[in-house]
Design an enzyme around this catalytic site. Structure first.
Site, PDB file in Angstrom:
ATOM      1  CE1 TYR A   1      -3.779   2.631   0.565  1.00 52.58           C
ATOM      2  CE2 TYR A   1      -2.645   3.275   2.408  1.00 52.58           C
ATOM      3  CZ  TYR A   1      -3.458   3.416   1.300  1.00 52.58           C
ATOM      4  OH  TYR A   1      -4.358   4.647   1.499  1.00 52.58           O
TER       5      TYR A   1
ATOM      6  CE  LYS B   1       0.399   4.928   8.184  1.00 54.06           C
ATOM      7  NZ  LYS B   1       0.343   4.126   6.905  1.00 54.06           N
TER       8      LYS B   1
ATOM      9  CG  ASP C   1       5.657   3.627   1.360  1.00 54.33           C
ATOM     10  OD1 ASP C   1       5.704   4.349   2.346  1.00 54.33           O
ATOM     11  OD2 ASP C   1       4.443   3.682   0.686  1.00 54.33           O
TER      12      ASP C   1
HETATM   13  C1  LIG Z   1      -0.162   4.508   5.694  1.00 52.33           C
HETATM   14  C2  LIG Z   1       0.691   4.148   4.426  1.00 52.33           C
HETATM   15  C3  LIG Z   1       0.590   5.032   3.497  1.00 52.33           C
HETATM   16  C4  LIG Z   1      -0.014   6.372   3.357  1.00 52.33           C
HETATM   17  O1  LIG Z   1       0.129   7.237   4.177  1.00 52.33           O
HETATM   18  P1  LIG Z   1      -1.388   8.365   4.902  1.00 52.33           P
HETATM   19  O2  LIG Z   1      -0.734   9.254   5.729  1.00 52.33           O
HETATM   20  O3  LIG Z   1      -2.333   7.525   5.237  1.00 52.33           O
HETATM   21  O4  LIG Z   1      -1.661   8.914   3.339  1.00 52.33           O
HETATM   22  C5  LIG Z   1       1.396   4.915   2.507  1.00 52.33           C
HETATM   23  N1  LIG Z   1       2.459   3.837   2.343  1.00 52.33           N
HETATM   24  C6  LIG Z   1       2.700   3.144   3.495  1.00 52.33           C
HETATM   25  C7  LIG Z   1       3.670   1.868   3.408  1.00 52.33           C
HETATM   26  C8  LIG Z   1       1.570   3.257   4.502  1.00 52.33           C
HETATM   27  O5  LIG Z   1       1.506   2.322   5.488  1.00 52.33           O
END
Ligand SMILES: *Cc1c(COP(=O)(O)O)cnc(C)c1O
Length: 424
Positions: free
Chosen positions: A142, A265, A237
């Site tokens: 994701y 996060k 990511d």
């Molecule tokens: C949560 C998440 C995102 C998106 O971050 P948001 O602040 O919710 O837009 C992107 N990449 C990873 C790996 C994530 O866990």
């Protein structure tokens, strides 16, 4: 009716599904969400006054626990000086310096407001830098909800059983190549076919949005080699793994450097913050230095920087937190594995450091396809039992558990006792 039920009843008339992010809905476990009124340390309190031991931690940010007094103090101080200036501040320089010092591959960084924005911007920078269009992503990873990444994305779309979102024009995903996580020969085949058109490879260095799926030995290393060989940008990511697996994130944990890294996060300490950064040469394609446009009215917001800086600098100065979290991970996830064995249940517990999850599947889970074989009905029963025992885990088989510095060994022991009770 409980207050949470009352609130949900009204919420669904005003907000799609009653929630502002799909993962918060309890639909896939056949329940309605608890409305949270406050949180402290490792515990949440809902609108009815019920307390829960929290293993979500706002989906990762709260690595020092909720309402950490040291973070709150810095936020209060910043608030009094004004909420937003839309101008350069010293706090942004401090934040950038700190991030660059914690992660060797990050030489320059740009603050944004969410993980989604970080990914979207990093992809644009990689395309601008290489002059290529194609992006290789992995099934079940994701990367937020930007159009190009909504192809076999994990997390909420996986729970909802919609691998591809509607509302995304085919044109937006025509340059998105897909490979299976941990399948290096699939990646090699794609590079063979069109390696010189690939702007970037993006992945979660530990898959944490299809449950937890660690990279196989050598997987990250081979991706690094391929990207170097074909001059493609390797994007880690690290929105979840960043500042969680180690001070320097998954890159430090596995000893592999990315070209660009995306954060979210933890970096905001609970405030809406994201960032992307990496090699100076790549980051200098971003406006106003270069021609890749990216902007944000509230980017680098002083209150958000105060929260993020307070949490990150604490982690930077107290690396023993990572040893403690790794110990907790071993205790919790090792304990879960031992219980599965003791009760002869064929479940799989995947974990890396403080991240982990139990798959209700007899098969090893190494990618999206194997994750999807999990018995989500069995997960439902487990989730309901844990919630009734006051343990708040994500209402989905395909999400990680997040440990924090505020958890205690007693909390973990209680959790294992509750799992034992469910198994017996
Ligand atoms: C949560 C998440 C995102 C998106 O971050 P948001 O602040 O919710 O837009 C992107 N990449 C990873 C790996 C994530 O866990």
């Amino acid at each position: 009716m409980t207050r949470s039920e009352e609130l949900f009843r009204e919420a669904v008339t005003l907000i799609p599904g009653g929630v502002n992010s799909p993962v918060r809905a309890f639909g896939s476990v056949g329940m309605t969400p608890r409305f949270i009124a406050s949180a402290q340390g490792a515990y949440l309190t809902d609108a009815d006054g019920n307390r829960y031991l929290d293993y979500i931690g706002s989906w990762g940010p709260m690595i020092l626990g909720h309402a950490c007094p040291m973070v709150l103090k810095k936020v209060e101080e910043a608030c009094k000086k004004g909420l937003s200036f839309g101008a350069a501040t010293e706090a942004e320089v401090d934040m950038a310096r700190l991030i660059c010092s914690m992660v060797p591959s990050v030489e320059m960084v740009r603050m944004v407001n969410s993980g989604t924005e970080a990914v979207m911007s990093a992809i644009r920078a990689a395309r601008g830098y290489t002059g290529r269009d194609k992006i290789l992503k992995f099934e079940g990873c994701y990367h937020g909800h930007c159009d190009a990444m909504l192809v076999k994305a994990g997390s909420g779309v996986m729970t909802a059983g919609v691998p591809d979102s509607s509302g995304v024009p085919a044109g937006c995903t025509q340059d998105t190549l897909l490979a299976a996580y941990n399948d290096i020969s699939g990646v090699e085949a794609l590079f063979d076919a069109c390696g010189h058109e690939i702007a970037a490879v993006i992945l979660e260095p530990v898959g944490a949005n299809m449950g937890v799926v660690p990279p196989k030995e050598g997987f990250l290393k081979r991706l690094r080699e391929l990207c170097t060989e074909y001059k493609a940008v390797l994007i880690f990511d690290e929105v979840i793994t960043g500042f969680r697996l180690a001070r320097g994130g998954a890159q430090e944990y596995y000893g592999i450097e990315a070209d660009l890294t995306t954060y979210g996060k933890i970096i905001g300490g609970g405030m809406p913050v994201g960032a992307y950064g990496g090699k100076k040469e790549i980051m200098e394609v971003v406006a106003p230095v270069g021609s890749v446009y990216q902007a944000g009215t509230l980017s680098g917001n002083p209150v958000a920087m105060a929260a993020g800086y307070a949490q990150l600098s604490y982690l930077n100065e107290h690396p023993q937190v990572y040893d403690k979290l790794a110990g907790y991970g071993a205790l919790l996830y090792g304990g879960m594995e031992a219980l599965c064995k003791e009760y002869a249940l064929p479940y799989r517990v995947n974990h890396v450091g403080s991240l982990g999850c139990m798959f209700f599947s007899p098969e090893p889970v190494t990618d999206y396809t194997s994750a999807k074989r999990s018995d989500t009905e069995a997960f439902k029963g487990y989730f309901a039992h844990m919630l009734a025992k006051g343990i708040y885990i994500a209402p989905s088989q395909f999400e990680a558990m997040f440990l924090s510095d505020a958890h205690t060994e007693q909390d973990i022991q209680y959790t294992l006792d509750c799992i034992r009770e469910y198994f017996s």
